[in-house]
Design an enzyme around this catalytic site. Sequence first.
Site, PDB file in Angstrom:
ATOM      1  N   SER A 116       0.693  -1.093   0.152  1.00 21.23           N
ATOM      2  CA  SER A 116       0.029   0.242   0.018  1.00 21.23           C
ATOM      3  C   SER A 116       0.905   1.092   0.014  1.00 21.23           C
ATOM      4  O   SER A 116       2.053   1.079   0.736  1.00 21.23           O
ATOM      5  CB  SER A 116      -0.760   0.121   1.261  1.00 21.23           C
TER       6      SER A 116
ATOM      7  N   LYS B  85       1.043  -3.660   5.457  1.00 20.58           N
ATOM      8  CA  LYS B  85      -0.145  -4.383   5.113  1.00 20.58           C
ATOM      9  C   LYS B  85       0.144  -5.413   4.167  1.00 20.58           C
ATOM     10  O   LYS B  85       0.921  -5.332   3.233  1.00 20.58           O
ATOM     11  CB  LYS B  85      -1.269  -3.310   4.392  1.00 20.58           C
TER      12      LYS B  85
ATOM     13  N   ASN C 256      -2.092  -6.884   1.843  1.00 20.57           N
ATOM     14  CA  ASN C 256      -3.494  -6.969   1.223  1.00 20.57           C
ATOM     15  C   ASN C 256      -3.653  -8.304   0.383  1.00 20.57           C
ATOM     16  O   ASN C 256      -2.993  -8.937  -0.293  1.00 20.57           O
ATOM     17  CB  ASN C 256      -3.716  -5.812   0.352  1.00 20.57           C
TER      18      ASN C 256
ATOM     19  N   ARG D 248     -36.078 -10.871 -35.691  1.00 24.81           N
ATOM     20  CA  ARG D 248     -34.806 -10.165 -35.399  1.00 24.81           C
ATOM     21  C   ARG D 248     -35.068  -9.197 -34.549  1.00 24.81           C
ATOM     22  O   ARG D 248     -36.112  -8.439 -34.809  1.00 24.81           O
ATOM     23  CB  ARG D 248     -33.807  -9.837 -36.309  1.00 24.81           C
TER      24      ARG D 248
END
Lengths: 445, 445, 445, 445
Positions: B265, B271, B273, B304
């Site tokens: 981060s 961290k 993550n 169609r």
Amino acid sequence: VFARGGAAEQVNDRAWLQAMLDVEAALARARALDGRIPEADAATIAAACQAERFDIAALGAQGMSTGNPVLAMVKALRATLPERVADHVHRGATSQDILDTAAMLVAKRALEPIAADASGAAKACAQLAERHRETPMLGRTLLQQALPVTFGLKAAGWLAGIESARSDLLATAERALAVQLGGAVGTAAAFGDDGVSLVAGLAHELDLAEPALPWHAERGRVAGIASALSLLAGALAKPARDVTLLAQGEVGEVRERPVDGGGGSSTMPHKRNPVAAVAVLACAGRAPGLAATLHAAMVQEHERAAGAWQSEWETLSDLLRVVGSAAAGAREMLERLEVDGERMRSNLRAAGDLVMAESVVRALAGQLGWWPAQELVRAAACRAATAGGTLREALLQTPEVRAVLAGPELDAALEPECYLGAARAFVDRALACYRPAGSWSERTQ
Amino acid sequence: VFARGGAAEQVNDRAWLQAMLDVEAALARARALDGRIPEADAATIAAACQAERFDIAALGAQGMSTGNPVLAMVKALRATLPERVADHVHRGATSQDILDTAAMLVAKRALEPIAADASGAAKACAQLAERHRETPMLGRTLLQQALPVTFGLKAAGWLAGIESARSDLLATAERALAVQLGGAVGTAAAFGDDGVSLVAGLAHELDLAEPALPWHAERGRVAGIASALSLLAGALAKPARDVTLLAQGEVGEVRERPVDGGGGSSTMPHKRNPVAAVAVLACAGRAPGLAATLHAAMVQEHERAAGAWQSEWETLSDLLRVVGSAAAGAREMLERLEVDGERMRSNLRAAGDLVMAESVVRALAGQLGWWPAQELVRAAACRAATAGGTLREALLQTPEVRAVLAGPELDAALEPECYLGAARAFVDRALACYRPAGSWSERTQ
Amino acid sequence: VFARGGAAEQVNDRAWLQAMLDVEAALARARALDGRIPEADAATIAAACQAERFDIAALGAQGMSTGNPVLAMVKALRATLPERVADHVHRGATSQDILDTAAMLVAKRALEPIAADASGAAKACAQLAERHRETPMLGRTLLQQALPVTFGLKAAGWLAGIESARSDLLATAERALAVQLGGAVGTAAAFGDDGVSLVAGLAHELDLAEPALPWHAERGRVAGIASALSLLAGALAKPARDVTLLAQGEVGEVRERPVDGGGGSSTMPHKRNPVAAVAVLACAGRAPGLAATLHAAMVQEHERAAGAWQSEWETLSDLLRVVGSAAAGAREMLERLEVDGERMRSNLRAAGDLVMAESVVRALAGQLGWWPAQELVRAAACRAATAGGTLREALLQTPEVRAVLAGPELDAALEPECYLGAARAFVDRALACYRPAGSWSERTQ
Amino acid sequence: VFARGGAAEQVNDRAWLQAMLDVEAALARARALDGRIPEADAATIAAACQAERFDIAALGAQGMSTGNPVLAMVKALRATLPERVADHVHRGATSQDILDTAAMLVAKRALEPIAADASGAAKACAQLAERHRETPMLGRTLLQQALPVTFGLKAAGWLAGIESARSDLLATAERALAVQLGGAVGTAAAFGDDGVSLVAGLAHELDLAEPALPWHAERGRVAGIASALSLLAGALAKPARDVTLLAQGEVGEVRERPVDGGGGSSTMPHKRNPVAAVAVLACAGRAPGLAATLHAAMVQEHERAAGAWQSEWETLSDLLRVVGSAAAGAREMLERLEVDGERMRSNLRAAGDLVMAESVVRALAGQLGWWPAQELVRAAACRAATAGGTLREALLQTPEVRAVLAGPELDAALEPECYLGAARAFVDRALACYRPAGSWSERTQ
């Protein structure tokens, strides 16, 4: 609108309560199979498991504080039994075991009328396809008049869509509708050594599939049923959309034969509203959103989800109900469909010969090449459109065309009923898929 | 986030153009099979059908005024060929034939990496289930600590979900991925008597299924693929949700082994993550809405549709891409998952003995009855919770309990690893489904 | 189909990158406003923030391992700057600050062409409403011919729907489009005492709203924009649906004036396809599913969500793009709409006098009572429908009717153009809402 | 789960029937206002319009064949009145006038408890924000421990989200809830010259908005209400998601104070399930799919849609009900939330000093530059994480750090409660938005 057919009464509060009671009864019987409780006790429990004996509203209200109605129901059920017998009730199970297995029972019971109505709708399509195998009509693309088709081909397309969705739904149900029995966290620990055999026993008692392991937080079964229902709704809505369009006053090629003077209007007595088709479209319009909710609910936490699981209950009921209503409505619409072959032919004629341009291209292509022929015909078509004449006249004023096609050949190329290509063959192929050798008679009875 | 795995490059503009060109080439070859055009011409056309030779942006811009890019592409393709050969190109086909068949090719090609990544994810789950068959951990329900499970059981649940969705997806693809060839309105009239045989020929050339009849306006094939993709996304998101929860700092039971220092981060270097899990959840979150759009698009008009058909193209591409990315992310997450069995055990211990209440109920039930036992244990648990002591202490102060369970018996009932029920059996059953006899070795290579 | 109008180029990768760079530049300028960094440094940074200078694909690839492209972009941006200046870049911000604020910029920029095209579509509706205030046509309910309306009233309904959705979208944007600046967890702690003032400064620099507090995990802004876009798509699709129906060959009341020979077909040169209307319907069909994804994504965890946040980026871009394309298509459709008032009148005549039944009821009701009159007229209508005659004849054979209405009075009651009720008044009211006093001239320029 | 709060009983069959009767009564009164019928007759009609007098099930069954229940209801209502008075009933109106206006009444009545519960939830958030303005806790991003925040800031974010959605809902209702009165095709022709004035009169009688023109087929009002409800659901689900996460055993920072022993579990007496939070999440999970259905239903044909209109009725009821239940559940959850500030602090301490890395960067940045400081701290953090020590130790071993920060300065930088940035200011700003000067006292009563 949303309560046609038999599914609605299989998904109401009473049906859910009965299904939950059926699971408790089956669990007792499965334990008796294992010899863990006396058969007589299981029978006593089963006899008590009748929804009529319970106060549905009160159970719902009590369920609010615990998050689901199972505990309240078990308490009420036990209260109706001798203490010794009552002790067997729900023993070792968790609320989710009961609710999930009940959901599968509810789905199974609701799928019966749904599948029957889808079969009825398919059969009606097959009959229309066969009866109108030779009925020419305008094909329409982007809501514009295009080239000739047959009504049989249109109905065969409806048939193929409905049959495919119906058989997928049944196959999905076969795989997906399984009992849930894992106890508090999916280990079935409260059943001691009986966990695995009780799963089998419960599946046997309820005629549901036996899963390899509990699926408390693995919800592909529920989401799979949801998908298959939503696909069926879409397949049923296709003919409903066509019917509303073909029933327009300016088109007038089909209409619903009214039931008991239905289809009227308070303010417009002359109208013949396509009531069943409208109901199908209304119900089918709800299916994708409900199915999406059940797909989104697959992301469940750990051994029991905080919210996603609980969002399934009503959503699944609603989906079964609206698709059931769509199936019943489609069957009604198709079985009562009045087809005006004369109007189809006259609309085809009235469209003029511009719609036959491709046929002329084809007639010219052998000698002129496809793309040069297309260019010639396009130019003639534009002249005709501008001058307000026919394509035939414009073509006859084109030397390159006259050099290749004599008048009668041109007329043949401009004849709608001679330019239906493989329409009949496609109808036959669709019908052959629908009724494999030997099965036709029973289907058409 | 949405471009992991190999699917993304199978659904971009270039891949669509190549698929459309492949259909034109295959159509030429199919006509050569029928002897309608020289094989050499078909080969010349096929050789010209290479996306690199075309200006994708220009074709897209030109397609705006006609509603789709096929006409512009055909014109550009013809311009690169000798006039005589060019005349065979696209002859008798309609834009929808090319686009629908191309969509099936695009789907088929994108499904390869999707299925491979789903297989990889399933294999990683199987390995985790096997390796952690005996690893106890806290089961958690409604995000509350509940009773012991094993990490193997959790992984086996992931495995069952992914494998079921993966095999359904392949089975759906087998059925649904079919060529489209019906000409302007589905009669294949421009092909004269060759319509039916060309459908077969085209299917053969492209290794796609041969439909009984054209499906211009019967869209169960597209919607069915969409459902199966969305179900797979849901099955993949379940373990991703669990991983994000188990990787919380306060839980710390698993984490993703980072790729090249990933997971960091800008502002919080400490961290780790769960980057892949987050990507799976982000991608899976898009699937239900995209699938719902394709389900809603099944209601198509006549031969169609005016809008519903055209809404499919990008939606299908997006769905293939996001589910492909989810599959690649889930594989990455599962293959790189670091499982901290020690932390699982210590969290289980730290949860205290209140989580073992049901086990004590079970131990007491034989003599006291299930429900009376539950009442006793509940009361003890409440006292323990209020007083801040252990359940063990509270139970030992309960005469009825002491009368039935001696200290060592109580200790055994309070031992988490002795209360895992059928967890091992369920793991074995899930693995047995995954690797039927004889197939294991090849799967694990 | 999905790239009409100017929104598409405001939401592509380049536009996102530029928006992210604009946020970094604005952050630097905001810090210079506070006197925290030299103005010259801010200017140097701003000058470097040009998307052309960066390798978009490489940033995307690098972003995969961290979960978003901001860190890679910041690194690349810093690398182009003198070290001292580079130290100011991104300082204290978190990736989400940049991405969220960039998303708001992207939305703001895409909303400009969307709003302009919606205005153009509304203006075209207003002109149609005014021009056809007196043009009678068949009203149609449940796709059945009903009673007379005016085309002006229909266009006024379109106008009201589009204007309401357009003004709601602008009002929502005014409220919702705000800067995000909260740092890693929304406390803005890395900015020391400057957090609050920097939020204001950033909002000032980017001309976005200043939020009371960071909205990292409170996503009503994004979901609100999504709703408003989806509502606009629905409002634009209503006239597109009507145009495709009115342009049917059997109805022929309107058609799109083609752009450069557009609207043709490879196989059907005679067709005048409603290309723009189809594009609007195709684009609008995608909006509800995309908006639902963004609504579902509001359930975000703690201070930054694991998945839901990340699912917003592409979804929002897609939604802006498809609604932009729908707005451009609707404007094109409405500005080029050819209305055939003669055909409207002749269709109305051709519908016969049964559609006037309610008018006769009204004429009779004064003397006979409403419900008795309705019963009489209904009976006459049924006789007429059965016998194939007119309602007039059947009514003249009804003594109760003859006793009340003389021939000329009956004829007046059967005259469609005399039974338009408040149609003109409603048109005038709609136009008065659209152009408040004094504003008309500027709107019609 | 889906029946908390007062909305459920405002959307059931009885409530719909009463609303339809209220519209008929109001229409009679509006005609009396105009002097078209005697006031006494209007009063007689109004007195008869009580749901209790009708057989709801029978009306529903009869409605199946006409597509809606209005005709059957009108017939039953007329049957209870003297013939002369009965003749005024429903005169000139069409079924859709009654159903659409009734839908608006139903929505209006259901919105009252929804708005009240949302207000209650907001007030509870405001009180939490104020009370915990100074309570530090771990901020968490991607479900990983990040940096310190306050619980007050978290609650202020909840407050902002709910208040914004609540006020948008009320504003939308103010605009969107309007009467419908246009007769069969929207011209109000059956009312003669009274059409416009009756619209105004009906709006006055029912206290609903007066539309500029009928909106039979312009459904932005319904879809707009749907969006606003879904946005509120999302805003309520955000705190519910946070509560389930914060209430995890391993986190333990909040829990719901149980209602009457609620929150327990049949098998796990120790659990304190976040019952209300789970209900909020379950209900909110349904909202996006229901809202998407109503958005998709905006594409309506001509003067009355064949399917899309009819799909609205149940969908709107369901949406009002589930959002009502979510609001009641959120209020219950927030009013009964027990916040454990001590645990928040201890979790923050237990997270270690790695979460304070950014704070140290900031402390170093003045002298070392931001990015070089970040590099140093990152390296120290990695060493600490690898060696298992604290960040403090690793930093003290870094000469560059020691050169800049003395021990006490470093300790200050590592102190969570000193690194809360603008958290207090943001809380104050959110509270100031919530209670503008002078309004606080009444809100808090």
